[in-house]
Enzyme design. Structure first.
Site, mmCIF file in Angstrom:
data_model
loop_
_atom_site.group_PDB
_atom_site.id
_atom_site.type_symbol
_atom_site.label_atom_id
_atom_site.label_comp_id
_atom_site.label_asym_id
_atom_site.label_seq_id
_atom_site.Cartn_x
_atom_site.Cartn_y
_atom_site.Cartn_z
ATOM 1 C CE LYS A 8 -4.080 1.720 2.563
ATOM 2 N NZ LYS A 8 -4.982 1.650 3.728
ATOM 3 C CB SER A 46 -8.093 3.504 2.481
ATOM 4 O OG SER A 46 -7.403 2.951 3.523
ATOM 5 C CB SER A 68 -8.306 0.761 5.834
ATOM 6 O OG SER A 68 -8.981 1.878 5.501
#
Ligand SMILES: [Zn+2]
Lengths: 483, 484
Positions: free
Chosen positions: B75, B150, B174
């Site tokens: 990420k 996210s 997330s």
């Protein structure tokens, strides 16, 4: 204070830089004076993703200071974020302590006109320093500013007093005592010029006898003890004048301008920041176990008050001498080392407070930076005692020791400065001077004391100050009475 | 099957048997990226060159310990030295960190082959990856739907077989919510299990790094790699890290599973409820004791979260001021204007909204009513879990109230977007570990079953998840991405 119908109420907020080797939340060096931005890392420059890790030494120093200031040490305290934007503050928040400081409810004692006075310490807490801005030219006209983050993350203690002081002199005595304590503890260098000891003052005035506080102002930017005293004097006068004129004091922050010797408004209460304090989630709360506190207490050195008492009791020194000798740890150490080899404390004290301090002040040096050692001073005192040099000669020997670091015996030899204590050498010189000045002999016999001093002066001049003064006295008296 | 479609443990076996090389895996993944990335759009930055170098180095050494030689991605809020780390924000579009996050260092030490940085909601704020300042990512199961957020790029890249596994971060769901939407296994470990050093902070007391993998065994392998105390993170916990693969035992006879009724109330899609109900029946078949229970403060978790997380974020994101790195408005007349216009340009609307919410909640006069009260609620939520775990080994609930929604479906309705994390947020407030595993399907879209454990009982969760995985066929199903 000229106006005796009013009294001032003063509280001080002191920031002392701790002399740990590394910063409070990273391992960067704290050394002063390095090239800009050479003592930085991702943590103290506030890079995205970094986290603070507490330097335990900072906590130990805070506890030490709290104990020396008679504070309660909190079993549970925490770190909070103080949020504000400024280019020298890399994270846009300062890690500090807000509602649960590590130490609280302490005091220290100052001596005002021979009376002991207790000044309360509200709290002592740990926080990190910010960086520093370097402006090109003046701050208003600068095309750009540079940021040096070497100081960012240097550990600080904030020490907040109760509003217990009533005069600028008391404020100064408080600062001096606090500085002495920090120096004795060895936790800070306390150099006001370099900024390792800084002080803000809260001050208000009220009619004498009134118990409520007046509206206070906060004074910043006082960079010396003298500035502190002068700024407070100015501000107190200013506030009294306003009240006398029937005006109101505005609660505000004011800055001391050294060149103008006056305080000026910086910002009003309405413009004050909302720092949005909240507990820093990146740091775990500080839990101090009692055993550790006791272990730290065991390591506390002798503190200024105890040292002062010792000097008075053990050596019979006057309070004044004892206070001056305990203003810094280094001065006391110098004195104590002299006393390991010498018997007369008052003589040592006189030389330290007199000649040594005079020369140090003149050249703006610390006692640790000077070339005279306790051993050197004691050697010189012995030469006086043995009659090798006179007290008067000793002054110039001492100056030479201070300038060159040479031992007194060496200086005396090099300059041929040995005291003349030989009667057979002195007598013909004195006899000749008496013979050459019959008119003064007359004056002497008519009871004019000045005449005797004239002869002593002439003898010293003729011997380049090397005549043994006691012997000169004896011989002179004999010749003048007998001849 | 192409290599890129296999799991890490399957590939590891082949590496050890010398059937394939790390470079073969990388090539397969790169080929997959070439085929599907224009549709999925999971990557912000591809690091093909350094990935090749690592793969070559592993192959030369021939030592395939742990996850050495397996292609993965991160990420884009995990700091990578020398590789830009954007948080999918204009603010950090060109920011290249001078250091590696602790998890990244661990992966480099392991010689993991890192193929790049994955898309996300800006600064991890969002539930659909639509808040990326660069582009939205699509759900591999239906390109018109969101992958969740996210960590949407992480979930989509794994689901689309572009990489074998990915790391994400989870502040309020997330990792788990996108794992549920994309049909992969997502683990949010206990707060303090994995070092946060180098994770660009959103809400420090809630953030935790975790994994997105193709199955439960891979989840255990990645957890082995990233867990452990780190002296750079004071909130990481100095507790022993077990070998999580030891918990991969297909047996949950006698396990007590609690099912809190608050997670099945209004707002949860009936078909999702049905899938979870079937999954729980399956657990009973496997010998577990499944029982309804209650976590009474659940309804207050979401409002408390939307005080605490923005409050911390408002402070964490204050450092993006244009002074030292990232975007700077060089036209500004003075420093105040520079701060303001840099931040006005650098942050997207959701980030601004949360900074304003958080600033307000911490302001003098409001602090007690909002922030302090939210902390009290947080404590109550945590106590709910403590009580439940006195009785149950794990709790089982749906990961999300619905399956993946359509792109733009919720982007104009902030509250309904926030509601999509309603079943994951309480877990972050409590700091406990949780995992989302594919528990069934609705209209061809995956449904996540969330298993919640006691602090540091990731092993128990893994055992329940593994048993479920081995006795169903939901894990490992592939989306029909238009490859050919
Ligand atoms: Zn540093």
């Amino acid at each position: 204070m000229p106006n005796t119908e009013y009294e001032a109420v003063i509280g001080l907020e002191v920031h002392a830089e701790l002399k740990t080797e590394s910063k409070i939340f990273c391992s960067c060096s704290t050394e002063f004076g390095a090239e800009p931005n050479t003592q930085i890392c991702p943590i103290c420059t506030g890079m995205p993703g970094v986290l603070p890790v507490l330097n335990r030494k900072v906590l130990e120093y805070a506890i030490k200071t709290g104990l020396a200031l008679n504070c309660e040490i909190a079993e549970f305290s925490k770190y909070d974020r103080k949020n504000y934007f400024y280019p020298d503050l890399p994270k846009a928040y300062q890690i500090s302590q807000y509602d649960l400081p590590i130490c609280r409810n302490g005091y220290l004692e100052i001596e005002v006109d021979g009376q002991q006075k207790r000044v309360g310490i509200t709290r002592v807490h740990m926080e990190e320093d910010a960086g520093k801005l370097v402006h090109q030219g003046t701050i208003t006209a600068t095309p750009y500013s540079l940021v040096d983050l070497n100081r960012s993350g240097v550990p600080l203690l904030e020490i907040v007093s109760e509003p217990d002081m009533r005069t600028p002199q008391e404020a100064r005595l408080y600062m001096e005592k606090l500085r002495a304590i920090l120096l004795f503890l060895g936790v800070s260098d306390c150099k006001m010029q370099e900024g390792s000891l800084r002080c803000d003052a809260n001050v208000s005035v009220r009619p004498r006898g009134e118990t409520r506080f007046g509206t206070k102002t906060e004074i910043k930017n006082m960079n010396s003890f003298r500035a502190l005293e002068r700024a407070l004097e100015f501000e107190i006068d200013r506030q009294i004048e306003l009240l006398e004129d029937g005006e109101k004091i505005v609660q505000e922050t004011r800055t001391w301008d050294e060149s103008k010797q006056a305080t000026f408004s910086m910002r009003s209460k309405e413009e004050a920041h909302d720092y949005r304090y909240f507990p820093d989630p990146d740091l775990v709360p500080v839990v101090v176990d009692r055993d550790w506190v006791e272990a730290v207490r065991e390591t506390l050195p002798e503190l200024p008050d105890a040292a002062r008492k010792r000097l008075v009791q053990n050596y019979g020194l006057p309070e004044y001498d004892a206070t001056v000798l305990t203003l810094t740890k280094d001065t006391l150490d110098f004195f104590d080392r002299c006393m390991e080899e010498y018997h007369d404390a008052k003589v040592v004290s006189n030389w330290i407070m007199g000649e040594l301090n005079r020369l140090l002040n003149q050249q703006n040096l610390e006692i640790t930076e000077c070339k005279v050692t306790p051993f050197g001073l004691v050697s010189m005192l012995r030469l006086i005692d043995e009659g090798t040099i006179s007290g008067k000669m000793a002054k110039s020997v001492f100056e030479e020791m201070f300038a060159t670091g040479k031992q007194p015996e060496v200086i005396i030899k090099e300059k041929g400065m040995v005291q003349i204590s030989d009667e057979s050498a002195l007598e013909p010189i004195i006899a000749r001077i008496v013979a050459d000045n019959p008119k003064v002999v007359e004056d002497y016999r008519n009871g004019k004391d000045k005449a005797f001093g004239f002869f002593v002066g002439q003898v010293m001049k003729a011997t380049r100050g090397q005549a043994n003064p006691k012997m000169v006295n004896d011989i002179l008296k004999r010749i003048l009475s007998g001849a | 099957m192409e290599l890129c479609q296999l799991t890490a443990h399957e590939l590891k076996d082949k590496l050890v048997q010398k059937e394939i090389t790390a470079t073969d895996i990388l090539d397969s993944c790169l080929q997959r990226v070439a085929q599907v990335e224009t549709q999925v759009k999971a990557f912000v930055t591809l690091t093909e060159e350094s990935a090749r170098e690592t793969a070559r180095a592993v192959d030369e050494k021939g030592d395939y310990r742990g996850l050495a030689g397996i292609t993965c991605a991160l990420k884009d809020n995990l700091c990578t030295k020398g590789i830009r780390t954007t948080c999918s924000s204009r603010m950090l579009e060109n920011f290249v960190p001078p250091y590696d996050a602790t998890v990244v260092r661990k992966m480099k030490d392991e010689q993991a082959v890192i193929l790049g940085k994955l898309n996300m909601d800006e600064f991890a704020m969002g539930s659909s990856t639509e808040n990326s300042a660069f582009f939205p990512t699509s759900n591999p199961w239906d390109l018109e739907r969101v992958p969740g957020g996210s960590s949407g790029g992480s979930a989509a890249a794994v689901a689309a077989d572009e990489v074998i596994y990915a790391l994400g971060s989870d502040t309020g769901g997330s990792i788990r919510q996108p794992a549920a939407f994309c049909g992969v296994v997502g683990m949010k470990p206990t707060y303090g299990r994995v070092s946060r050093y180098g994770l660009v902070a959103f809400a420090s007391s809630l953030d935790q790094i975790g994994s997105l993998t193709k199955d439960v065994t891979d989840c255990a392998l990645v957890l082995n790699l990233i867990s452990g105390y780190d002296k750079m993170d004071s909130t990481s916990v100095n507790a022993e890290v077990p070998d999580y693969t030891r918990f991969l035992v297909p047996d949950i006879k006698g396990f007590k599973i609690g099912v809190p009724r608050e997670y099945f109330q209004a707002g949860v899609d009936e078909r999702v409820k049905e899938v979870i109900k079937q999954a729980l029946l399956k657990m009973e078949d496997l010998g577990a004791m499944v029982e309804e229970t209650s976590l009474p403060h659940t309804e207050y978790a979401l409002p408390a979260y939307y005080i605490i997380a923005p409050a911390e974020a408002s402070s964490n994101l204050a450092r993006f001021d244009g002074v030292r790195y990232g975007l700077r408005d060089t036209e500004a007349e003075n420093i105040i204007e520079m701060f303001a216009s840099t931040r006005a340009r650098g942050f997207g609307p959701e980030v601004k909204r949360r900074i304003m919410l958080g600033t307000y909640a911490l302001s003098s006069g409001y602090y007690d009513a909002y922030y302090l009260k939210a902390l009290k609620v947080r404590r109550l939520v945590k106590e709910d879990f403590d009580r439940a775990f006195a009785r149950y080994d794990v709790l089982a609930v749906p990961t999300t109230p619905t399956v993946a929604f359509k792109i733009h479906e919720k982007s104009d309705n902030v509250l309904s977007m926030y509601m999509s994390d309603i079943a994951t947020i309480p877990i972050n407030l409590a700091g406990v570990p949780a995992l989302s595993i594919p528990g069934g399907f609705v209209d061809g879209l995956p449904v996540g079953l969330q298993l919640i454990g006691k602090p540091f009982a990731e092993g128990t969760i893994l055992r329940v998840a593994y048993t479920f995985e081995q006795n169903t066929d939901y894990v490992g199903r592939k989306p029909k991405l238009g490859v050919n």
